[in-house]
Every structure is written in C-alpha cells, then in structure tokens.
Design an enzyme around this catalytic site. Structure first.
Site, PDB file in Angstrom:
ATOM      1  N   ASP A 263       0.792  -1.231   0.000  1.00 49.60           N
ATOM      2  CA  ASP A 263       0.000   0.000   0.000  1.00 49.60           C
ATOM      3  C   ASP A 263       0.829   1.288   0.000  1.00 49.60           C
ATOM      4  O   ASP A 263       1.796   1.422   0.754  1.00 49.60           O
ATOM      5  CB  ASP A 263      -0.874   0.073   1.258  1.00 49.60           C
ATOM      6  CG  ASP A 263      -1.754  -1.128   1.455  1.00 49.60           C
ATOM      7  OD1 ASP A 263      -1.780  -2.003   0.574  1.00 49.60           O
ATOM      8  OD2 ASP A 263      -2.414  -1.203   2.500  1.00 49.60           O
TER       9      ASP A 263
ATOM     10  N   GLU B 256     -10.689  -1.558   4.070  1.00 52.95           N
ATOM     11  CA  GLU B 256      -9.335  -1.080   4.363  1.00 52.95           C
ATOM     12  C   GLU B 256      -9.094   0.265   3.665  1.00 52.95           C
ATOM     13  O   GLU B 256      -9.846   0.694   2.792  1.00 52.95           O
ATOM     14  CB  GLU B 256      -8.297  -2.099   3.864  1.00 52.95           C
ATOM     15  CG  GLU B 256      -8.374  -3.460   4.521  1.00 52.95           C
ATOM     16  CD  GLU B 256      -7.305  -4.404   4.011  1.00 52.95           C
ATOM     17  OE1 GLU B 256      -6.581  -4.970   4.851  1.00 52.95           O
ATOM     18  OE2 GLU B 256      -7.182  -4.579   2.781  1.00 52.95           O
TER      19      GLU B 256
END
Length: 499
Positions: A28, A209
């Site tokens: 990420d 998320e």
C-alpha cells in the site's frame, strides 16, 4: 515467451515510469503529502524479503511525480508492533505543539501487534510519528497510541484531513466492515463522531481497508465529497478491489447520495488497490496513486530482487453522467508534458473484417491515445501489451459498446495460476464511439476509457514489457479516427526508483 506456457522464470524488468522499491517487498501507498516542493510517497515495505512480512514505511520523494528519489526507511516495527498503513498531513499552524511553532509533517499509522500467531489474534491501535526536517527523520510520539483498540481486531489505516467548514481535523478509519469518523482540534486527541458503511456498497469476507476522503467540484461548481474504500479479498475469484461513494460530509458523518446497494468501482480491472490521494497539494489538483496488485496472488507474481509497483499518479475529477455523479481519472499532466504523444495516422483509417492496423512505433513502454467508432455488430481486437494476443476486444452490441478485457499467464503456483488469468467484459459507453488512453510499461497496462470515466489497471506478464499497438477487425467495420503514441524513455538516474 508464450503466455500459454510458464512464466516462473521470468525476471521482470524495472518499469520505466512506475514506482518500485529498491529491493524487497512493497504494497500500500501511505502518508502521501506535498511539502516544501516535494511529493512524499511512503509505502508498506519489507526490505528483507520479497514477500509480505513485518511492515515498515518505505519512503521516496519527487518534484515531478515521474522521477523518484529513495530516502531512508521512515518507520520501523518495534515492541508496539508493525507499522501498518496510514496518512500524513502538514501541521501548518503547529496545532499539535510538536514543532515549536513552525510547520511540520505528522504521520498517522496503525500499530499492528500479533498476540498469537496460531490463532491469528492481534491488536491494532492508531499512532503518530512526526518529522521536523522535511521528512528526512521521524520520531514516534511518546503518547502513542492516540486511539486505543475498541475491542475488535480490524481497526486500521487512518486517513486524516482538515475539514475547513467545521474547523476540525477528521480521521477516517477502517473498522471491520465500516468506516468510523473521528474529530480532533490538535491532531492528538480524537473523539468518535459517526460510522458509515455496514449496509452500504460492496462487502466480502475480507475487511474494509485504506479509506480516503476528499472533496471535488463538479463542472457547474457544485461540490461533492468522495469516500474511497478498499475491499479485502474474499473467497471468490476477483480478489481485492477499490470502491467509492459520492455524497456529502458535514464534519461529523458521511451521507451517500446513491442507493445503499449501488457499487461504484474506482477501477474495473484486477490490480488497483489501497488507493490514496496526496494531502496539501498547492495547485488545487486531487492526485492519487494505488498499488498495482491483488491480494489473491500478490506474493506469487514474478520478482527480480523486488516485488510490487505503484500505479501512475492520477488526477481525479467528478463528472455528471446519466447514472449520476462519477469519478473521472486522467494520467497526471506531467506525463504528457514529458512524453507528448505524436499522431501515428494522418487521417481516420477505415478497417473492414479481416483487416488490421499496426501502429508504427517501436516495442517497449508506450503511452497511447485512440478514438474509434464502430458500426453495429462490429468487433475489433486490440493488442497493447501481450505480444500478439488481444488484451481488449471492443464490440458494438444492441445494448451498447462492450469492452472485453483478457489476460493470460501461469507460473506453476496454484494461487497464481487460478486467479491471475481473467476474461471479463464491461459497458464502455453510449453511442458508437469511444476514446482509449493507455500506458504500457514493463509489467503493467493502465487503460482509461471514455475520457477517463472508466479505469482498468492490470499487471501483465510479457516477454518484452510492451509492444506496438495493433487493431484487428474481426466483424463489421471500424474507423480508427485518431491514434497518438509516444515511446517512454526516462534517462537513467541514480536517484530514481529504477536503480
């Protein structure tokens, strides 16, 4: 190399313009912030292996979103746990009291502490780190955690923004299958304000998320808020993906203007996850980037001393469509300024069934744009990345334009061989014409359809990292109205992501 055979021995070339870690594992994007003339890109990082492991925050900076300079690792795991995803802002007025009255950078991350590996038991809490030297060194706040665990496990990925109307800092936090919003006046003390999402949008067995929250203007000057949410991989074949909501945020809660069960995808393909936007960008643009991967096979893709790359940075806008307000994405203008596409045809080229047109450009990473119009019942195969094999099939059916997206590849790993190949189709717009804009880099294809109304981002395992575009008509008649292209060649530089 045929994509019908193994790719297990393929050593991927460094992308020409996509960010990659110098070594090890990356997922990420984190802590995206613009400060003192630099775009900061942090990322989930494990430098000691090429699979996911104890999470650090890697760090790089750029002045143009194309050349990246690697900096020292910013955050390291410690007794409080790994450093999971989060965000960063400029504390312009030193409301935190951490910067002696000067502006400084403050980052928010999730400390993920494993209690029992056997039962997958863990605690997640929200923490702060700060930098007084333009992000070159980071200190963890002595008062961590700033938000303690609430009694359930999946509680992570803080996205912090300044909400001008309410004069408060806002934190969007992924909490199981919903997003919680917290408020603060000083970036250190937080109060729960509301929750959103338990009955909204898409849900899988995986948690929500990596939220993002920002405001954009419509063409007529009206403004809307956008909430972006990553949806963790479920048990189906699709894996992880990114959805978004459009509505209003009043400083306390988010209100979705679409039906609760409507799912809006930020990307229609398989490899666009954990999307985040930069804070504090001074030219008014909303710039975003995502991880080009999917949790179904992220640990199994071919590697060559590093594994994982980011998408190209995008400029986000809102457009009004017949279905409602939707996101529009364009590659950042710095890309076209650096690699200005040139016309590859003098005028429109008409193609009948059995005819094809090969773009007159060299193989390798390419930037391209095309406009096509189709007669009813027509079908054209488009080869952009997979060396002679059609990545895309565009057809004009009774219900409208359809775009079929195909991908092949196998490497002997059960998960990769099951989930990586795909073949699906989506609606590509009304009428009989469509625009395509794409970037083929080593190992990926990013495609924007209908002036950026649709995005399809996909990893691609190919032998040469890209090929000249080919348009092959198999049914009916198609007019290639315009075609532009540019080879992507950045000069080798020691401070770039392509070491």
């Amino acid at each position: 190399m045929s994509l019908e055979t193994t790719v297990s021995g393929a050593a991927p070339s460094r992308p020409a313009i996509h960010f990659t870690p110098a070594k090890g594992w990356m997922n990420d994007p984190n802590g995206l912030v613009y400060f003192d003339g630099e775009y900061h890109l942090f990322y989930q990082y494990y430098p000691d292996a090429r699979v996911w492991g104890p999470m650090h925050w890697g760090h790089a900076v750029s002045t143009d979103l194309l050349h990246w300079q690697h900096l020292d690792t910013a955050l390291f795991p410690d007794e409080d746990g790994m450093c999971f995803s989060g965000s960063a802002v400029v504390d312009h007025r030193d409301c935190s009291g951490l910067f002696g009255g000067e502006p400084g950078l403050i980052a928010f991350y999730t400390a993920h502490r494993v209690l029992d590996e056997a039962t997958n038991d863990y605690i997640e809490e929200q923490c702060v780190a700060y930098s007084r030297d333009r992000g070159r060194s980071w200190q963890k706040y002595a008062g961590n955690p700033v938000i303690a665990p609430p009694g359930f496990r999946d509680f992570r990925d803080p996205k912090v923004i300044w909400h001008e109307a309410s004069q408060h800092w806002i934190m969007a936090l992924a909490c199981g299958q919903s997003i919680r919003f917290y408020r603060s006046e000083n970036l250190l003390d937080w109060t729960l304000a509301s929750a959103f999402g338990s009955d909204q949008g898409a849900h899988t067995e995986g948690p929500w998320e990596c939220p993002d929250l920002f405001e954009l203007a419509l063409e007529d000057g009206r403004r809307r808020w956008v909430l972006v949410v990553g949806v963790g991989a479920g048990k189906d074949d699709w894996g992880s993906f990114t959805q978004y909501f459009v509505g209003d945020f009043d400083g306390t809660g988010f209100h979705n203007e679409n039906p609760a069960d409507q799912v809006l995808l930020m990307d229609e393909s398989r490899d666009f996850y954990a999307a985040q936007s930069w804070s504090d960008v001074t030219d008014g643009r909303r710039l975003a980037i995502a991880w080009l991967n999917n949790w179904h096979y992220a640990n199994q893709i071919p590697e060559s001393g590093w594994r994982g790359n980011m998408s190209l940075p995008r400029e986000l806008a809102l457009v009004t469509t017949a279905e409602g307000t939707r996101l529009q994405q364009r590659f950042v203008r710095e890309l076209a300024a650096r690699f200005e596409p040139v016309p590859l045809i003098d005028d429109g080229v008409g193609l009948a069934a059995g005819q094809s047109f090969q773009a007159p450009v060299d193989k390798g990473p390419q930037l391209g744009r095309a406009a096509l119009s189709l007669q009813a019942g027509s079908r054209v195969e488009i080869c952009l990345q997979q060396a002679g094999y059609a990545d895309l099939v565009l057809s004009l059916e009774e219900a409208g334009l359809r775009l079929q997206h195909q991908r092949r590849g196998q490497n002997g790993d059960e998960k990769f061989d099951r989930f990586f190949p795909h073949d699906f189709s989506i609606g590509a717009g009304e009428g009989n014409s469509v625009t395509l804009e794409w970037v083929c880099d080593h190992g990926s294809l990013e495609l924007l359809v209908d002036n950026g109304r649709l995005s399809l981002s996909s990893l691609s395992i190919s032998g040469d990292g890209g090929c000249a575009s080919l348009f092959r008509v198999t049914e009916g008649e198609v007019v290639l109205e315009s075609l532009y292209g540019a080879a992507i060649r950045l000069p080798a530089r020691g401070d770039r992501a392509v070491a």
